[in-house]
Motif scaffolding. Structure first.
Motif, mmCIF file in Angstrom:
data_model
loop_
_atom_site.group_PDB
_atom_site.id
_atom_site.type_symbol
_atom_site.label_atom_id
_atom_site.label_comp_id
_atom_site.label_asym_id
_atom_site.label_seq_id
_atom_site.Cartn_x
_atom_site.Cartn_y
_atom_site.Cartn_z
ATOM 1 N N HIS A 1 -30.466 -72.111 -57.098
ATOM 2 C CA HIS A 1 -29.445 -71.186 -56.604
ATOM 3 C C HIS A 1 -30.028 -70.315 -55.482
ATOM 4 N N ALA A 2 -31.224 -69.755 -55.740
ATOM 5 C CA ALA A 2 -31.869 -68.903 -54.737
ATOM 6 C C ALA A 2 -32.240 -69.698 -53.488
ATOM 7 N N MET A 3 -32.733 -70.925 -53.694
ATOM 8 C CA MET A 3 -33.124 -71.740 -52.545
ATOM 9 C C MET A 3 -31.916 -72.196 -51.740
ATOM 10 N N TYR A 4 -30.770 -72.380 -52.394
ATOM 11 C CA TYR A 4 -29.558 -72.727 -51.637
ATOM 12 C C TYR A 4 -29.213 -71.588 -50.681
ATOM 13 N N TRP A 5 -29.288 -70.345 -51.166
ATOM 14 C CA TRP A 5 -29.048 -69.197 -50.291
ATOM 15 C C TRP A 5 -30.035 -69.192 -49.122
ATOM 16 N N ASP A 6 -31.329 -69.408 -49.437
ATOM 17 C CA ASP A 6 -32.339 -69.444 -48.378
ATOM 18 C C ASP A 6 -32.014 -70.525 -47.356
ATOM 19 N N LEU A 7 -31.615 -71.692 -47.853
ATOM 20 C CA LEU A 7 -31.336 -72.829 -46.983
ATOM 21 C C LEU A 7 -30.146 -72.541 -46.075
ATOM 22 N N MET A 8 -29.087 -71.963 -46.632
ATOM 23 C CA MET A 8 -27.919 -71.636 -45.814
ATOM 24 C C MET A 8 -28.239 -70.521 -44.811
ATOM 25 N N ASN A 9 -29.067 -69.561 -45.229
ATOM 26 C CA ASN A 9 -29.458 -68.509 -44.286
ATOM 27 C C ASN A 9 -30.298 -69.078 -43.150
ATOM 28 N N ARG A 10 -31.117 -70.078 -43.444
ATOM 29 C CA ARG A 10 -31.873 -70.734 -42.371
ATOM 30 C C ARG A 10 -30.912 -71.426 -41.403
ATOM 31 N N CYS A 11 -29.870 -72.048 -41.948
ATOM 32 C CA CYS A 11 -28.867 -72.689 -41.087
ATOM 33 C C CYS A 11 -28.113 -71.646 -40.258
ATOM 34 N N ARG A 12 -27.853 -70.495 -40.841
ATOM 35 C CA ARG A 12 -27.127 -69.435 -40.125
ATOM 36 C C ARG A 12 -27.914 -68.953 -38.918
ATOM 37 N N VAL A 13 -29.233 -68.839 -39.066
ATOM 38 C CA VAL A 13 -30.092 -68.381 -37.969
ATOM 39 C C VAL A 13 -30.466 -69.532 -37.043
ATOM 40 N N GLY A 14 -30.682 -70.711 -37.620
ATOM 41 C CA GLY A 14 -31.105 -71.868 -36.837
ATOM 42 C C GLY A 14 -32.622 -71.971 -36.760
ATOM 43 N N PRO A 15 -33.159 -73.121 -36.366
ATOM 44 C CA PRO A 15 -34.613 -73.284 -36.221
ATOM 45 C C PRO A 15 -35.213 -72.271 -35.255
ATOM 46 N N TRP A 16 -36.420 -71.858 -35.551
ATOM 47 C CA TRP A 16 -37.074 -70.827 -34.756
ATOM 48 C C TRP A 16 -37.500 -71.304 -33.376
ATOM 49 N N VAL A 17 -37.755 -72.583 -33.228
ATOM 50 C CA VAL A 17 -38.274 -73.132 -31.962
ATOM 51 C C VAL A 17 -37.273 -74.158 -31.428
ATOM 52 N N HIS A 18 -36.988 -74.057 -30.135
ATOM 53 C CA HIS A 18 -36.027 -74.967 -29.532
ATOM 54 C C HIS A 18 -36.528 -76.414 -29.583
ATOM 55 N N ARG A 19 -35.628 -77.357 -29.391
ATOM 56 C CA ARG A 19 -36.023 -78.765 -29.327
ATOM 57 C C ARG A 19 -36.885 -78.968 -28.078
ATOM 58 N N PHE A 20 -37.945 -79.731 -28.233
ATOM 59 C CA PHE A 20 -38.815 -80.008 -27.092
ATOM 60 C C PHE A 20 -39.417 -81.394 -27.237
ATOM 61 N N VAL A 21 -39.833 -81.967 -26.120
ATOM 62 C CA VAL A 21 -40.479 -83.276 -26.092
ATOM 63 C C VAL A 21 -41.823 -83.115 -25.399
ATOM 64 N N VAL A 22 -42.878 -83.537 -26.063
ATOM 65 C CA VAL A 22 -44.228 -83.409 -25.530
ATOM 66 C C VAL A 22 -44.487 -84.516 -24.510
ATOM 67 N N SER A 23 -45.215 -84.172 -23.484
ATOM 68 C CA SER A 23 -45.562 -85.121 -22.428
ATOM 69 C C SER A 23 -46.295 -86.334 -22.991
ATOM 70 N N ASP A 24 -46.030 -87.499 -22.408
ATOM 71 C CA ASP A 24 -46.695 -88.737 -22.826
ATOM 72 C C ASP A 24 -48.217 -88.656 -22.673
ATOM 73 N N SER A 25 -48.688 -87.771 -21.817
ATOM 74 C CA SER A 25 -50.137 -87.652 -21.621
ATOM 75 C C SER A 25 -50.824 -87.096 -22.863
ATOM 76 N N PHE A 26 -50.047 -86.513 -23.782
ATOM 77 C CA PHE A 26 -50.606 -86.012 -25.044
ATOM 78 C C PHE A 26 -50.303 -86.972 -26.206
ATOM 79 N N LYS A 27 -49.903 -88.186 -25.860
ATOM 80 C CA LYS A 27 -49.552 -89.153 -26.900
ATOM 81 C C LYS A 27 -50.240 -90.507 -26.703
ATOM 82 N N SER A 28 -50.985 -90.661 -25.632
ATOM 83 C CA SER A 28 -51.494 -91.984 -25.288
ATOM 84 C C SER A 28 -52.885 -92.276 -25.847
ATOM 85 N N LEU A 29 -53.624 -91.243 -26.263
ATOM 86 C CA LEU A 29 -54.957 -91.443 -26.804
ATOM 87 C C LEU A 29 -54.959 -91.277 -28.322
ATOM 88 N N TYR A 30 -55.956 -91.857 -28.958
ATOM 89 C CA TYR A 30 -56.178 -91.723 -30.395
ATOM 90 C C TYR A 30 -54.955 -92.120 -31.200
#
Length: 283
Positions: A254-283
Motif C-alpha cells: 500500500h505504501a509503495m503504491y503511493w510512492d510509485l504514483m508519486n514518482r509518476c506524478r513528478v516524473g523521472p529526475w533525469v531527462h531521456r538521453f542517448v550516449v555517444s557511440d564513442s562511449f560504447k565501442s570499446l570493452y
C-alpha cells in the motif's frame, strides 16, 4: 504478497534504486539529449555509484533459511547470469502485467541491459605491478562491475569471494597465482578496471538505467491517470489522492503504491538521453 502487490514492490524498488544512482547530485547536470556523455561530480560520487550498482546487480537472497523478503521469488537453478540481479525481478514483475498492459518497451530495455552485462570483453595489458604481472584479462561486464563494487565497499578481510574470482580470471589467462598474491593484486585490479574501464562504461550504464526508469514511467502512465484525482484545496494548495486497487492489502505494498504514483506524478529526475557511440565501442 499477491501478484499486483509484488508488481508494485518490484517496480517501486527498481525506480528507487535507479534514483539513487542516476541523478544530478551524482552526475554533472546538463540538458543535452544526444549524443552526450555523463560525468561524475567527484571521485567520491564515482565510488558511491559503483557500490550502489553492485547492490542492484546482486541477487536478493533469503536470510538464514527464511523466505526471500517482500514476496520475491528465487531465480531458477539454471539461471542466466543477469537473473542473479534485480533485473530478474523486473522480468518477473512484467511477465504478467496487472497495473498496465503494454510492457514491451520495458521488457526491451531490461533485455538490452541484461545482454550487455552478460557480454564479455578482453582488457589488454592489465598491469598488476604488485605481483609483477601484465596480463590480458577476459571477463564479463557483470563480473567485473560486481567485483569493483565489492572492492569499493569492503576491506580486504571481506573480499575472499572476489579474490577467488580474480584467481580464476588469471588462471583463465594462463597465470596461476596463489591466494596471497591474489589478495595483493586486488588493488591493482580495482585501479585498472574501476579507474579506467568503469569510467568509460559509466555513461552507457547510466543510459541503460535511465531508460529502465523512463520505461516504468511510461508503462504506469494509464494507471496513474486512472488512480490520481484531486480532493480539494487548502490555502491555494491542491489536495490529491489515489484510487488504490482493491487487491493491494499488505501495508508495505500500500505504501509503495503511493510512492510509485508519486514518482509518476513528478516524473523521472533525469531527462531521456542517448550516449555517444564513442562511449560504447570499446570493452
Amino acid at each position: 504478497m499477491n501478484d499486483v502487490e509484488r508488481e508494485v514492490v518490484i517496480l517501486n524498488s527498481a525506480w528507487e534504486m535507479i534514483n539513487g544512482m542516476v541523478n544530478w547530485a551524482m552526475f554533472v547536470k546538463h540538458d543535452i539529449t544526444e549524443p552526450t556523455n555523463m560525468m561524475f561530480e567527484t571521485s567520491a560520487h564515482r565510488q558511491l555509484f559503483i557500490i550502489l550498482l553492485a547492490d542492484f546487480l546482486s541477487e536478493v537472497q533469503a536470510f538464514k533459511g527464511k523466505e526471500i523478503p517482500l514476496g520475491l521469488t528465487a531465480p531458477p537453478r539454471n539461471a542466466r547470469p543477469s537473473d542473479l540481479t534485480f533485473l530478474f525481478h523486473l522480468r518477473q514483475g512484467i511477465a504478467n502485467p496487472i497495473l498496465g498492459k503494454d510492457t514491451s518497451a520495458l521488457a526491451k530495455v531490461v533485455e538490452e541491459f541484461s545482454t550487455w552485462l552478460e557480454g564479455e570483453f578482453v582488457a589488454k595489458g592489465v598491469n598488476l605491478s604488485s605481483i609483477d604481472l601484465i596480463v590480458d584479462i577476459e571477463v564479463s561486464r557483470l563480473r567485473y562491475l560486481k567485483m569493483c563494487g565489492d572492492i569499493a565497499k569492503h576491506n580486504l578481510a571481506r573480499l575472499a569471494t572476489n579474490v577467488k574470482h580474480l584467481q580464476r580470471l588469471l588462471a583463465r589467462a594462463g597465470h596461476e597465482v596463489s591466494e596471497q598474491n591474489a589478495y595483493i593484486a586486488v588493488e591493482g585490479f580495482f585501479d585498472w578496471f574501476h579507474d579506467d574501464i568503469f569510467i568509460y562504461h559509466s555513461s552507457q550504464i547510466a543510459e541503460f538505467l535511465n531508460n529502465i526508469r523512463w520505461a516504468i514511467f511510461d508503462y504506469l502512465g494509464p494507471e496513474f491517470s486512472r488512480s490520481h484525482h484531486f480532493t480539494g484545496e487548502i490555502s491555494g494548495l491542491a489536495l490529491y489522492n489515489y484510487r488504490i486497487p482493491d487487491a493491494i492489502e499488505q501495508p508495505i505494498a500500500h505504501a509503495m503504491y503511493w510512492d510509485l504514483m508519486n514518482r509518476c506524478r513528478v516524473g523521472p529526475w533525469v531527462h531521456r538521453f542517448v550516449v555517444s557511440d564513442s562511449f560504447k565501442s570499446l570493452y
